[in-house]
Design a protein around this motif. Structure first.
Motif, PDB file in Angstrom:
ATOM      1  N   SER A 179      -9.284  -1.720  -2.967  1.00 33.33           N
ATOM      2  CA  SER A 179      -8.924  -2.842  -3.841  1.00 33.33           C
ATOM      3  C   SER A 179      -8.422  -4.018  -3.013  1.00 33.33           C
ATOM      4  N   MET A 198      -1.168   6.532  -5.882  1.00 36.87           N
ATOM      5  CA  MET A 198      -2.521   5.998  -5.745  1.00 36.87           C
ATOM      6  C   MET A 198      -3.073   6.362  -4.373  1.00 36.87           C
ATOM      7  N   SER A 225      -6.452   2.159  -3.046  1.00 37.48           N
ATOM      8  CA  SER A 225      -5.607   0.966  -2.943  1.00 37.48           C
ATOM      9  C   SER A 225      -6.117   0.013  -1.866  1.00 37.48           C
ATOM     10  N   SER A 273      -4.779   6.212  -0.848  1.00 31.96           N
ATOM     11  CA  SER A 273      -4.923   5.057   0.034  1.00 31.96           C
ATOM     12  C   SER A 273      -6.357   4.544   0.061  1.00 31.96           C
ATOM     13  N   TYR A 327       0.833  -1.208   0.000  1.00 35.12           N
ATOM     14  CA  TYR A 327       0.000   0.000   0.000  1.00 35.12           C
ATOM     15  C   TYR A 327       0.867   1.258   0.000  1.00 35.12           C
ATOM     16  N   LEU A 343       2.368   1.876  -3.437  1.00 37.52           N
ATOM     17  CA  LEU A 343       1.387   2.441  -4.364  1.00 37.52           C
ATOM     18  C   LEU A 343       1.128   3.916  -4.071  1.00 37.52           C
TER      19      LEU A 343
END
Length: 418
Positions: free
Chosen positions: A159, A151, A156, A153, A142, A145
């Motif tokens: 997902s 990206m 991410s 949080s 995480y 990313l």
């Protein structure tokens, strides 16, 4: 006459050098300073403590069993698993981020431990270690990313919520659940074991001594730096109040099952996290990044590393919470980590006083917040009311907590305390 920096009546202390500012002294001055902080929006744990007292009073009036020692012991057993997960949520909220996958990660960790231990024959410590390592790697993913790909949080971890829920179902697809050996130390730890009475009393006494010595050391350092200090009587009174109140709690719980070991583990994690947040450079950096990432970066803080540590700690504690939940239920099932685990873990941190805006929070937020949530759940269960009420009441309490946080933040900004 105020305390002086070098003992002479002409040299004021560094934090009291400005004669235009009113400096509180004595017990009355301390109370006045507390009221001033509350008026300026620095509420601390006051709202959640008042709310908890109201909840306990109402449920005790409706059902006298609520505050019985046996029910409180069960409440502590139930608070520990999600409380550990909520402790990780505090870390990511401190840096103004969020992790929506803690429930799925905890369920995946419980399924992994069950599979490795029961189906594959791994030793329990090794299976638990594997689950914790994978939890840490999830947090690292995480952070990668977020730090290098930008990206958010929210995206991410959302997902991850779906992905790890799928992995949990995949691992347990053949049976749907794995029963853990009931007589094993892990299951006994989660369901039965309590701290011996003499040891609980001794630990409380040790905690009071540590509080006294910690405050005494802090005041000595302030004195050496030319700052004002609290009277020794105030430090001793604080430690004595903690000692008496906690000894009474232990005495009352020992009338039934006693203090659960699993709750003791949770409290130890809270104390360790509180020390890390308040007394270490990492904790101060975490607060700085949550308050203003760019200012933290310009001051020399490795912001990416702080984000990495926050996400990794959060996912690791989520995995540990999943292991403890499996021990509490004596099984790893497809329902583990689903339902309201995410809601309760995040709500506990926010209700306990951790700000959604970052930069403000405490490890004790997870402890107080989860006790509030479990108190609501326990009270409604004793009244034999629908679980739908629990969701509605918890949601209302969460909304009130966010409103109080937002209003207090505005008040702090208007008083120059933000």
């Amino acid at each position: 006459m105020s305390q002086l920096q070098d003992g002479s009546p002409d040299t004021p202390l560094l934090d009291r050098a400005d004669v235009r500012v009113k400096h509180a002294t004595g017990i009355g001055g301390a109370l006045e300073a507390f009221v001033t902080r509350v008026k300026s929006g620095d509420l601390g744990f006051l709202p959640v403590v008042v709310g908890l007292l109201i909840i306990c009073t109402v449920f005790q009036i409706l059902n006298p069993v609520f505050l019985s020692s046996s029910n409180l012991a069960n409440l502590l057993f139930d608070s520990s698993t999600i409380g550990v997960i909520s402790l990780g949520i505090v870390c990511v909220l401190m840096v103004a981020q969020i992790d929506l996958s803690v429930g799925s990660v905890s369920g995946f960790a419980s399924a992994l431990v069950g599979t490795l231990w029961v189906n594959q024959g791994w030793p329990v410590p090794l299976a638990i270690a594997a689950a914790l390592v994978i939890g840490a790697l999830i947090g690292a993913a995480y952070a990668f990313l977020f730090n290098w790909l930008g990206m958010p949080s929210f995206v991410s971890t959302l997902s991850g919520l779906l992905a790890f829920l799928g992995l949990q179902l995949y691992i347990l697809r053949s049976t749907g659940s794995i029963n853990l050996p009931f007589g094993s130390p892990l299951v006994s730890f989660g369901q039965l074991l309590t701290v011996p009475g003499w040891l609980a009393y001794a630990l409380v006494a040790l905690a009071a001594v540590v509080v006294f010595l910690t405050n005494f050391r802090t005041e000595q350092r302030r004195k050496a730096s030319g700052l004002s200090t609290q009277p020794m009587a105030a430090i001793a009174t604080k430690a004595l109040a903690i000692f008496i109140s906690l000894e009474f709690v232990v005495f009352y719980l020992n009338k039934a099952r006693g203090v659960p070991w699993i709750f003791g583990l949770f409290v130890c994690l809270v104390v360790a996290m509180n020390y890390a947040l308040k007394q270490t450079q990492w904790g101060r950096s975490l607060t700085a990044v949550g308050g203003n990432p760019e200012a933290a970066r310009r001051s020399g803080i490795n912001v990416r590393r702080i984000y990495m540590s926050a996400f990794m700690i959060c996912s690791t504690l989520a995995a540990l919470g999943g292991v403890l939940a499996a021990a509490r239920l004596a099984s790893a099932s497809q329902q583990a980590g689903t339902g309201d685990v995410n809601l309760n873990a995040i709500a506990a941190a926010v209700i306990g006083g951790t700000s959604l805006f970052g930069g403000r929070g405490s490890a004790y937020s997870a402890l107080l917040g989860i006790i509030v949530i479990e108190a609501i759940s326990s009270g409604l269960t004793l009244l034999d009311l629908s679980s739908s009420l629990r969701y509605m009441i918890t949601g209302a309490v969460l909304a009130i907590a966010v409103i109080v946080d937002s209003l207090s933040r505005r008040s702090r900004m208007s008083h120059g305390r933000a």
